[in-house]
Design a protein around this motif. Structure first.
Motif, PDB file in Angstrom:
ATOM      1  N   GLN A 126       7.604  12.946  -5.215  1.00  0.00           N
ATOM      2  CA  GLN A 126       7.109  11.655  -4.954  1.00  0.00           C
ATOM      3  C   GLN A 126       7.141  10.562  -6.234  1.00  0.00           C
ATOM      4  O   GLN A 126       7.687   9.518  -6.148  1.00  0.00           O
ATOM      5  N   VAL A 150       9.481   7.240  -6.300  1.00  0.00           N
ATOM      6  CA  VAL A 150       8.967   6.075  -6.984  1.00  0.00           C
ATOM      7  C   VAL A 150       9.741   5.442  -8.121  1.00  0.00           C
ATOM      8  O   VAL A 150      10.010   4.333  -8.115  1.00  0.00           O
ATOM      9  N   ARG A 183       3.165  -5.248  -8.125  1.00  0.00           N
ATOM     10  CA  ARG A 183       2.851  -4.647  -6.586  1.00  0.00           C
ATOM     11  C   ARG A 183       2.965  -2.913  -6.672  1.00  0.00           C
ATOM     12  O   ARG A 183       2.289  -2.333  -6.030  1.00  0.00           O
ATOM     13  N   GLN A 243      -0.456  -1.800  -8.171  1.00  0.00           N
ATOM     14  CA  GLN A 243      -1.641  -1.789  -7.165  1.00  0.00           C
ATOM     15  C   GLN A 243      -1.851  -0.286  -6.664  1.00  0.00           C
ATOM     16  O   GLN A 243      -3.089  -0.180  -6.492  1.00  0.00           O
ATOM     17  N   ASN A 244      -0.784   0.384  -6.637  1.00  0.00           N
ATOM     18  CA  ASN A 244      -1.023   1.827  -5.869  1.00  0.00           C
ATOM     19  C   ASN A 244      -1.145   2.893  -6.602  1.00  0.00           C
ATOM     20  O   ASN A 244      -0.875   3.988  -6.189  1.00  0.00           O
ATOM     21  N   VAL A 301      -3.749   5.776  -6.247  1.00  0.00           N
ATOM     22  CA  VAL A 301      -3.709   6.659  -4.816  1.00  0.00           C
ATOM     23  C   VAL A 301      -3.235   8.066  -4.978  1.00  0.00           C
ATOM     24  O   VAL A 301      -2.252   8.490  -5.840  1.00  0.00           O
ATOM     25  N   THR A 316      -0.567   9.587   2.014  1.00  0.00           N
ATOM     26  CA  THR A 316      -0.690   8.118   1.744  1.00  0.00           C
ATOM     27  C   THR A 316       0.503   7.514   0.897  1.00  0.00           C
ATOM     28  O   THR A 316       1.070   6.630   1.098  1.00  0.00           O
ATOM     29  N   ILE A 317       0.728   8.332  -0.066  1.00  0.00           N
ATOM     30  CA  ILE A 317       1.887   8.061  -1.007  1.00  0.00           C
ATOM     31  C   ILE A 317       2.951   8.325  -0.105  1.00  0.00           C
ATOM     32  O   ILE A 317       3.839   7.183  -0.429  1.00  0.00           O
ATOM     33  N   ARG A 321       3.659   7.451   2.810  1.00  0.00           N
ATOM     34  CA  ARG A 321       3.548   6.139   3.845  1.00  0.00           C
ATOM     35  C   ARG A 321       3.908   4.980   2.974  1.00  0.00           C
ATOM     36  O   ARG A 321       4.810   4.151   3.298  1.00  0.00           O
ATOM     37  N   LEU A 322       3.062   4.829   1.734  1.00  0.00           N
ATOM     38  CA  LEU A 322       3.384   3.872   0.860  1.00  0.00           C
ATOM     39  C   LEU A 322       5.127   3.773   0.440  1.00  0.00           C
ATOM     40  O   LEU A 322       5.860   2.662   0.313  1.00  0.00           O
ATOM     41  N   ASP A 359       7.062   2.506   3.094  1.00  0.00           N
ATOM     42  CA  ASP A 359       6.925   1.196   3.331  1.00  0.00           C
ATOM     43  C   ASP A 359       7.943   0.502   2.546  1.00  0.00           C
ATOM     44  O   ASP A 359       8.418  -0.634   2.446  1.00  0.00           O
ATOM     45  N   ALA A 360       7.625   0.842   1.181  1.00  0.00           N
ATOM     46  CA  ALA A 360       8.375   0.152   0.007  1.00  0.00           C
ATOM     47  C   ALA A 360       9.775   0.253   0.270  1.00  0.00           C
ATOM     48  O   ALA A 360      10.719  -0.688  -0.166  1.00  0.00           O
TER      49      ALA A 360
END
Length: 122
Positions: free
Chosen positions: A16, A20, A51, A54-55, A58, A63-64, A66-67, A70-71
Motif C-alpha cells: 500500500q 501511494v 490531500r 489528510q489520510n 488511517v 480503508t486504505i 478504498r482510499l 478513489d485516488a
C-alpha cells in the motif's frame, strides 16, 4: 496475532505504501502538465500534498485500499489529455530521430566522404 498474519499484514502495508508513493509521484508530475507557470505549479503541488496528508493517520488496511482506489479513479479522471513528453524520451518528437548506426559496420571519414566497411560476419 500469529506470525503468518503479521507477515501478511506487513507485506500488505508495504504494498500500500508503494502504491501511494507511485500515485503521488504520477499525480505530481501530471500537475506540472496543467500548470502554465511554475508559481501556479507550486500552489497546486501544495494542495496535492495536503490531500495526501489528510489520510496519513488511517491505519485500517481496507480503508486504505478504498482510499487508494478513489485516488486512482480521481487521477484517471483529471489526467492531462496531452501530457508534456521530453523530446528525446519514448513518445517524444525527437525519439529515434537519429538512430545509432547498425552494429557491425565501421565508418571511415576520408576527404569528406563516408566509406562503410562491414565487419566480416562468420
Amino acid at each position: 496475532m500469529s506470525l503468518t498474519s503479521t507477515a501478511a499484514y506487513v507485506a500488505r502495508r508495504a504494498a500500500q505504501k508503494e502504491k501511494v508513493r507511485i500515485l503521488y509521484r504520477r499525480a505530481l508530475k501530471d500537475t506540472l502538465n496543467w500548470a502554465v507557470h511554475r508559481h501556479l505549479f507550486y500552489d497546486d503541488a501544495s494542495n496535492l500534498r495536503d490531500r495526501f496528508e489528510q489520510n496519513k493517520h488511517v491505519e485500517d488496511p481496507d480503508t486504505i485500499d478504498r482510499l487508494i482506489a478513489d485516488a486512482e479513479a480521481s487521477y484517471n479522471k483529471w489526467r492531462h489529455p496531452d501530457p508534456y513528453i521530453v523530446p528525446w524520451a519514448p513518445g517524444g518528437s525527437k525519439f529515434t530521430r537519429n538512430p545509432p548506426p547498425p552494429e557491425g559496420d565501421k565508418f571511415f571519414h576520408s576527404m569528406g566522404e563516408i566509406y562503410i566497411e562491414p565487419y566480416a560476419r562468420c
